[in-house]
Scaffold this motif. Structure first.
Motif, PDB file in Angstrom:
ATOM      1  N   UNK A   7      20.362   2.391 -12.209  1.00  0.00           N
ATOM      2  CA  UNK A   7      21.772   1.996 -12.304  1.00  0.00           C
ATOM      3  C   UNK A   7      22.083   0.713 -11.538  1.00  0.00           C
ATOM      4  N   UNK A   8      21.455   0.546 -10.378  1.00  0.00           N
ATOM      5  CA  UNK A   8      21.622  -0.660  -9.568  1.00  0.00           C
ATOM      6  C   UNK A   8      20.259  -1.049  -9.003  1.00  0.00           C
ATOM      7  N   UNK A   9      19.913  -2.347  -9.029  1.00  0.00           N
ATOM      8  CA  UNK A   9      18.622  -2.770  -8.475  1.00  0.00           C
ATOM      9  C   UNK A   9      18.513  -2.411  -7.002  1.00  0.00           C
ATOM     10  N   UNK A  10      17.291  -2.134  -6.556  1.00  0.00           N
ATOM     11  CA  UNK A  10      17.102  -1.809  -5.155  1.00  0.00           C
ATOM     12  C   UNK A  10      15.721  -1.279  -4.863  1.00  0.00           C
ATOM     13  N   UNK A  11      15.604  -0.492  -3.791  1.00  0.00           N
ATOM     14  CA  UNK A  11      14.348   0.100  -3.379  1.00  0.00           C
ATOM     15  C   UNK A  11      13.976   1.271  -4.260  1.00  0.00           C
ATOM     16  N   UNK A  12      12.912   1.987  -3.912  1.00  0.00           N
ATOM     17  CA  UNK A  12      12.457   3.105  -4.749  1.00  0.00           C
ATOM     18  C   UNK A  12      13.532   4.136  -5.057  1.00  0.00           C
ATOM     19  N   UNK A  13      14.462   4.357  -4.132  1.00  0.00           N
ATOM     20  CA  UNK A  13      15.502   5.356  -4.371  1.00  0.00           C
ATOM     21  C   UNK A  13      16.545   4.898  -5.389  1.00  0.00           C
ATOM     22  N   UNK A  58      13.746  -0.579 -24.192  1.00  0.00           N
ATOM     23  CA  UNK A  58      14.582   0.320 -23.390  1.00  0.00           C
ATOM     24  C   UNK A  58      14.853  -0.273 -22.010  1.00  0.00           C
ATOM     25  N   UNK A  59      15.960   0.123 -21.418  1.00  0.00           N
ATOM     26  CA  UNK A  59      16.374  -0.457 -20.142  1.00  0.00           C
ATOM     27  C   UNK A  59      15.608   0.110 -18.959  1.00  0.00           C
ATOM     28  N   UNK A  60      14.886   1.207 -19.154  1.00  0.00           N
ATOM     29  CA  UNK A  60      14.178   1.819 -18.033  1.00  0.00           C
ATOM     30  C   UNK A  60      12.713   1.410 -18.043  1.00  0.00           C
ATOM     31  N   UNK A  61      12.024   1.545 -16.882  1.00  0.00           N
ATOM     32  CA  UNK A  61      10.671   0.997 -16.746  1.00  0.00           C
ATOM     33  C   UNK A  61       9.625   1.777 -17.530  1.00  0.00           C
ATOM     34  N   UNK A  62       8.408   1.240 -17.483  1.00  0.00           N
ATOM     35  CA  UNK A  62       7.260   1.927 -18.071  1.00  0.00           C
ATOM     36  C   UNK A  62       6.595   1.113 -19.149  1.00  0.00           C
ATOM     37  N   UNK A  63       5.424   0.519 -18.850  1.00  0.00           N
ATOM     38  CA  UNK A  63       4.747  -0.389 -19.772  1.00  0.00           C
ATOM     39  C   UNK A  63       3.638   0.284 -20.569  1.00  0.00           C
ATOM     40  N   UNK A  64       3.471   1.581 -20.392  1.00  0.00           N
ATOM     41  CA  UNK A  64       2.429   2.298 -21.133  1.00  0.00           C
ATOM     42  C   UNK A  64       2.705   3.784 -21.035  1.00  0.00           C
ATOM     43  N   UNK A  65       2.113   4.526 -21.939  1.00  0.00           N
ATOM     44  CA  UNK A  65       2.272   5.980 -21.905  1.00  0.00           C
ATOM     45  C   UNK A  65       1.167   6.628 -22.698  1.00  0.00           C
ATOM     46  N   UNK A  66       1.045   7.933 -22.519  1.00  0.00           N
ATOM     47  CA  UNK A  66       0.248   8.771 -23.414  1.00  0.00           C
ATOM     48  C   UNK A  66       1.102   9.948 -23.828  1.00  0.00           C
TER      49      UNK A  66
END
Length: 325
Positions: A7-13, A58-66
């Motif tokens: 929702x907002x850029x920042x640290x891991x949380x 998509x707006x959320x991360x993840x450059x690969x999957x299975x």
């Protein structure tokens, strides 16, 4: 479905497990029910607000999957519902489902666990396209890898050895034994040793034929110094900054070349071509056991913040996976 949003850029949380709309397969796409994704440095940058996904992703991360194909859109041939696959993504892997262009799908290699297969697409495509297609690494040549303990590094060691090259890597000393087990002939502690001197020493003064670099500006002059005559430097990351000073005289004297590439922003056609090359040339090496996914650990996707902290600490070797089940 649920996905790991920012929702907002920042640290891991800043990562929040949220309800999002289900993906629908468009023309030439399939929907994959995700079993696992993997943490890449690009995901950390995206979370921090420094690396937005390309248009349409998509707006959320993840450059690969299975996972398993659960729906197929129009104009898709050669794939069926229920097929176990892994996939290269422009984004969206941190989710329960993701829509994938069919040209970016790969079958899970024989002998590889479905979850562990999530460790393969991004590194295989990155290493194949840069070390083989761009840098043309050949049998008998020397490859210098920076960040040898990363997912890309651990994969590149194995692929280069399988192609008949000698590999030198820079990494923390604590990782050296594991990297030698994977096939690295020379390990260099970048904290205590000068990698230029070490590469020259182990090559009899000749230098590295190919250098795969993740550091960018901070290593640019020394990378040129470490090149052999006719050497090829390929820059795929900027962890050490964007702007550096290049001594063209030194590069000319080496008759060297420098290339800088990115995978995520390439057109679909180029990604599909890279994926085809990986399936034809790299997958047989994976299925033979010559090249294997290196997984540091599996973390539940709901605990992605913990996985990001681990990758930021640089204490891992290989890939950190995020699992949905």
């Amino acid at each position: 479905m649920r996905a790991m949003t920012v929702p907002e850029p920042g640290g891991p949380d800043a990562l929040v497990w949220s309800e999002v709309p289900d993906p629908e397969p468009g023309p030439g796409e399939v929907v994959v029910d995700v079993r696992a994704s993997a943490v890449n440095r690009a995901d950390l940058l995206q979370r921090q607000g420094h690396y937005p996904p390309p248009p349409g992703a998509p707006a959320y991360p993840g450059l690969e999957c299975s996972g398993v194909i659960s729906a197929i859109g129009p104009d898709v041939a050669g794939w069926e519902v229920g097929r176990e696959v892994c996939a290269l993504l422009a984004g969206g892997g941190y989710a329960e489902r993701v829509a994938v262009p069919a040209g970016q799908l790969l079958p899970v290699p024989a002998g590889v666990d479905l979850v562990d297969a999530a460790a393969l697409p991004e590194v295989a495509c990155t290493v194949w396209s840069n070390v083989v297609q761009v840098a043309r690494l050949g049998r008998g040549e020397t490859l210098l890898l920076h960040g040898g303990g990363s997912g890309i590094g651990t994969f590149a060691i194995q692929l280069a050895v399988a192609l008949g090259a000698t590999v030198a890597v820079t990494a923390r000393a604590a990782k050296h034994e594991r990297l030698r087990e994977l096939g690295a002939a020379h390990t260099i502690d970048y904290r205590e040793q000068d990698f230029v001197e070490e590469v020259r020493r182990v090559t009899g003064g000749r230098g590295a034929d190919v250098i795969l670099d993740i550091m960018g500006a901070a290593y640019l002059p020394r990378n040129v110094a470490a090149l052999a005559t006719g050497g090829r430097l390929v820059v795929i990351g900027m962890q050490g900054g964007r702007k550096g000073e290049l001594d063209l005289g030194a590069l000319l004297a080496k008759r060297g070349t420098i290339a800088a590439t990115a995978l995520r922003s390439r057109p679909l056609e180029e990604k599909a071509e890279i994926v085809r090359g990986v399936r034809e040339q790299v997958w047989p090496l994976v299925e033979s056991g010559a090249v294997r996914p290196v997984v540091d650990r599996r973390v539940p996707m709901t605990e992605a913040a913990r996985a990001h902290r681990l990758v930021e600490s640089n204490d891992h070797v290989g890939k950190v996976l995020l699992t949905t089940g």
